[in-house]
Design an enzyme around this catalytic site. Structure first.
Site, PDB file in Angstrom:
ATOM      1  N   LYS A 136       0.843  -1.197   0.000  1.00 53.13           N
ATOM      2  CA  LYS A 136       0.000   0.000   0.000  1.00 53.13           C
ATOM      3  C   LYS A 136       0.877   1.245   0.000  1.00 53.13           C
ATOM      4  O   LYS A 136       2.058   1.169   0.334  1.00 53.13           O
ATOM      5  CB  LYS A 136      -0.904  -0.016   1.238  1.00 53.13           C
ATOM      6  CG  LYS A 136      -1.894  -1.165   1.242  1.00 53.13           C
ATOM      7  CD  LYS A 136      -2.690  -1.203   2.531  1.00 53.13           C
ATOM      8  CE  LYS A 136      -3.607  -2.411   2.574  1.00 53.13           C
ATOM      9  NZ  LYS A 136      -4.342  -2.512   3.852  1.00 53.13           N
ATOM     10  N   HIS A 139       1.338   6.500   3.231  1.00 55.43           N
ATOM     11  CA  HIS A 139       0.349   7.574   3.271  1.00 55.43           C
ATOM     12  C   HIS A 139       0.588   8.529   4.440  1.00 55.43           C
ATOM     13  O   HIS A 139       1.566   8.425   5.180  1.00 55.43           O
ATOM     14  CB  HIS A 139      -1.067   6.995   3.305  1.00 55.43           C
ATOM     15  CG  HIS A 139      -1.316   6.082   4.466  1.00 55.43           C
ATOM     16  ND1 HIS A 139      -1.376   6.528   5.757  1.00 55.43           N
ATOM     17  CD2 HIS A 139      -1.538   4.740   4.516  1.00 55.43           C
ATOM     18  CE1 HIS A 139      -1.629   5.518   6.573  1.00 55.43           C
ATOM     19  NE2 HIS A 139      -1.728   4.420   5.843  1.00 55.43           N
ATOM     20  N   HIS A 142       1.338   7.208   7.962  1.00 52.46           N
ATOM     21  CA  HIS A 142       2.716   6.748   8.156  1.00 52.46           C
ATOM     22  C   HIS A 142       3.666   7.940   8.296  1.00 52.46           C
ATOM     23  O   HIS A 142       4.668   7.865   9.005  1.00 52.46           O
ATOM     24  CB  HIS A 142       3.157   5.868   6.982  1.00 52.46           C
ATOM     25  CG  HIS A 142       2.403   4.579   6.901  1.00 52.46           C
ATOM     26  ND1 HIS A 142       1.716   4.187   5.792  1.00 52.46           N
ATOM     27  CD2 HIS A 142       2.207   3.601   7.832  1.00 52.46           C
ATOM     28  CE1 HIS A 142       1.129   3.018   6.018  1.00 52.46           C
ATOM     29  NE2 HIS A 142       1.421   2.645   7.252  1.00 52.46           N
TER      30      HIS A 142
END
Length: 573
Positions: A136, A139, A142
């Site tokens: 993933k 983003h 994070h």
């Protein structure tokens, strides 16, 4: 001992004899005054009264406090005590105070702010932060974990703890099985090599959308993950390639953010500890079979619901792997405290995890969830999916545009490097301005504004202070004539510098980076006000020396504060 504490203790020593309060308690009651005319610190009489073993009657409080002030004997630290309204006020010997503060900064240098704090004899702290998922995008959540985790690591290191920073990658689980199935169908080796993070995400989005329409894909993903857990060589070879390429890609981003990890770990590395965790849970008779065949732990008596530990098909979950990781970490890095820097929405999960771990260890361990709120209003030019690379590049472009409008700044030989550092500072400071559990609205324009309270402003304040040192040609002298520094701006700046050690202790206790950020704004404003009226270059040598030490001390304090926040200070811009 800090300079400020030395002066407070001089007050506390006398007051303790008059009030029967302990000196330590009296020090905690002292607050900076709003006006220098009243003094430097004050004590609220109602608060002092509640601290007394036998409180004074309300109608006698004024007379009692005036007696305390009248009996106070001035010494080398304190000039005067007075009572006004509902407070006692104490005025420092200003020249002596300025001398103690500036000499302490000169002596401590890169450790000013925390050198006075006793170092732990042996204390290992694990900090688990950042933790992106290979399948993933990296983003905004994070990003917050990375920034706040780095601050948590820096402040523990400064205070003498042995810190191990762990980037615990999401590199295992069913979502990885889904990615592997997707790569077989949509993967492109050339695109993987040139941009692994973006390509793997594109593959994941495609196969995830397909899985919603075709249950067979979900079955294949579970099957693939089961092969991985059973040690299938071919499946693990591809997984390792994806993992290694992702880490390499992340490394350049972390370097820009001035973030270093001691260990790159991941869910994949705890496989051998999962049976150990199951064995311990079984021996404690904690595991119960659910109706659908899964294994779970009933935590209702702790008001924590039920935690599923193993799926019906025998595969592990986040909870299984996190329990196993605690066992692994205890063995590999015997620790006294472990901290998880993860969004506040996971608070319930961590309560379950810590409770189960405590049951397994037969003791309450020092496990801490350092939570934080969400970032709102963030998007890229390419859509709503936010990759960290896009955030950093967009911020840098805005800084370059701003610098290009200035003839002086646009001619800097290292404009690209300076712009990148300013962009990092802007991103970090906007994130850390508010209390970490608060959600905040992301704003590109506000973040990169040099005039407001931003990371750009703090960097400008540091660069300007460095410029004063370069242009003046005055050596730093800790034995200058401190009586020269009597202007209001000079005294205000010294008082601000003196507060930094207390700010560091408070930020460490609460793990709130905003405590340091907002202090640095006040320090920078005080420095700016002083530099506007206190000229260094071309003045009488004694005046120049005293003012130079003052500005050097302010700059050293600002630098130390930026260091704790994980920001590299800029020396010219």
């Amino acid at each position: 001992m800090t300079a400020l504490l030395r002066f407070k203790q001089s007050i506390a020593k006398q007051l303790s004899k008059q009030t029967a309060c302990s000196p330590q308690e009296l020090v905690t009651l002292m607050r900076p005054t709003k006006s220098r005319k009243d003094g430097h610190v004050s004590i609220s009489l109602p608060k002092l009264n509640t601290s007394l073993a036998t409180p004074i009657a309300a109608q006698q409080l004024d007379a009692w406090s005036r007696t305390i002030a009248d009996k106070f004997v001035p010494d080398e630290y304190i000039q005067q005590a007075s009572q006004k309204g509902s407070s006692l006020y104490f005025k420092f010997d200003e020249t002596n105070f300025i001398k103690h503060v500036l000499q302490q900064v000169y002596h401590d240098r890169d450790t000013y702010g925390w050198s006075h704090i006793p170092k732990p004899s042996s204390h290992t702290v694990l900090i688990d932060y950042s933790s992106p998922n290979i399948a993933k995008p990296f983003h905004a959540g994070h990003l917050r974990s990375t920034i706040i985790g780095n601050f948590t690591k820096k402040i523990h290191e400064a205070l003498g703890y042995h810190v191990i920073g762990i980037n615990y990658l999401g590199d295992w689980g069913k979502q990885y099985g889904l990615l592997a199935v997707g790569f077989e169908k949509y993967g492109d080796q050339a695109k993987l090599i040139s941009d692994p993070i973006h390509h793997l995400y594109q593959v994941y989005v495609k196969i995830n959308a397909e899985a919603k329409l075709d249950p067979e894909i979900d079955r294949k993903a579970n099957e693939y993950f089961k092969k991985m857990e059973q040690g299938d060589a071919e499946a693990l070879k591809q997984w390792k390639q994806f993992r290694d390429m992702s880490i390499q890609s992340y490394a350049s981003i972390y370097k820009r953010l001035n973030v270093q990890f001691d260990v790159y770990s991941g869910e994949s590395q705890v496989n051998s500890y999962i049976p150990k965790a199951h064995d311990q849970l079984s021996k404690l008779h904690l595991l119960k079979r659910t109706q659908d065949g899964a294994l779970a732990i009933d935590l209702e008596k702790y008001d924590l619901g039920t935690a599923v530990i193993q799926r019906a098909d025998g595969t592990s979950l986040y909870m299984t792997r996190d329990l196993a990781s605690i066992l692994m970490r205890r063995e590999k890095y015997p620790f006294q405290k472990a901290m998880y820097v993860v969004g506040s929405e996971q608070a319930s999960y961590f309560k379950q995890l810590f409770q189960i771990s405590n049951l397994m260890a037969h003791a309450k361990q020092d496990l801490q969830h350092v939570g934080f709120g969400r970032i709102k209003g963030m998007s890229t030019r390419k859509g709503t999916v936010v990759f960290l690379q896009d955030i950093l590049d967009t911020a840098k472009e805005k800084i370059v545009d701003y610098m290009s409008q200035s003839k002086e700044k646009s001619q800097l030989s290292d404009i690209d490097a300076v712009a990148d550092q300013l962009a990092m500072s802007a991103i970090l400071i906007q994130d850390m301005k508010s209390k970490r559990n608060k959600d905040y609205e992301f704003s590109w324009d506000r973040m990169t504004d040099a005039r407001g309270d931003t990371g750009v402003f703090l960097q400008y304040a540091h660069a300007r202070a460095c410029g004063i040192e370069r242009k003046s040609g005055i050596a730093i002298d800790p034995h200058c004539d401190f009586s020269i520094l009597k202007e209001k701006e000079a005294v205000n700046l010294v008082q601000s510098i003196a507060q930094f050690p207390d700010i560091v202790e408070s930020a460490f206790t609460t793990l709130e980076p905003c405590t340091i950020v907002n202090y640095l704004f006040k320090l920078s404003h005080a420095t700016s006000a002083a530099s506007a009226s206190l000229r260094v270059k071309g003045m009488d040598p004694d005046i120049s020396k005293a003012r130079m030490l003052l500005f050097w001390s302010a700059r050293a304090t600002l630098k130390n504060g930026l260091h704790l926040l994980g920001i590299k200070p800029i020396e010219h811009m």
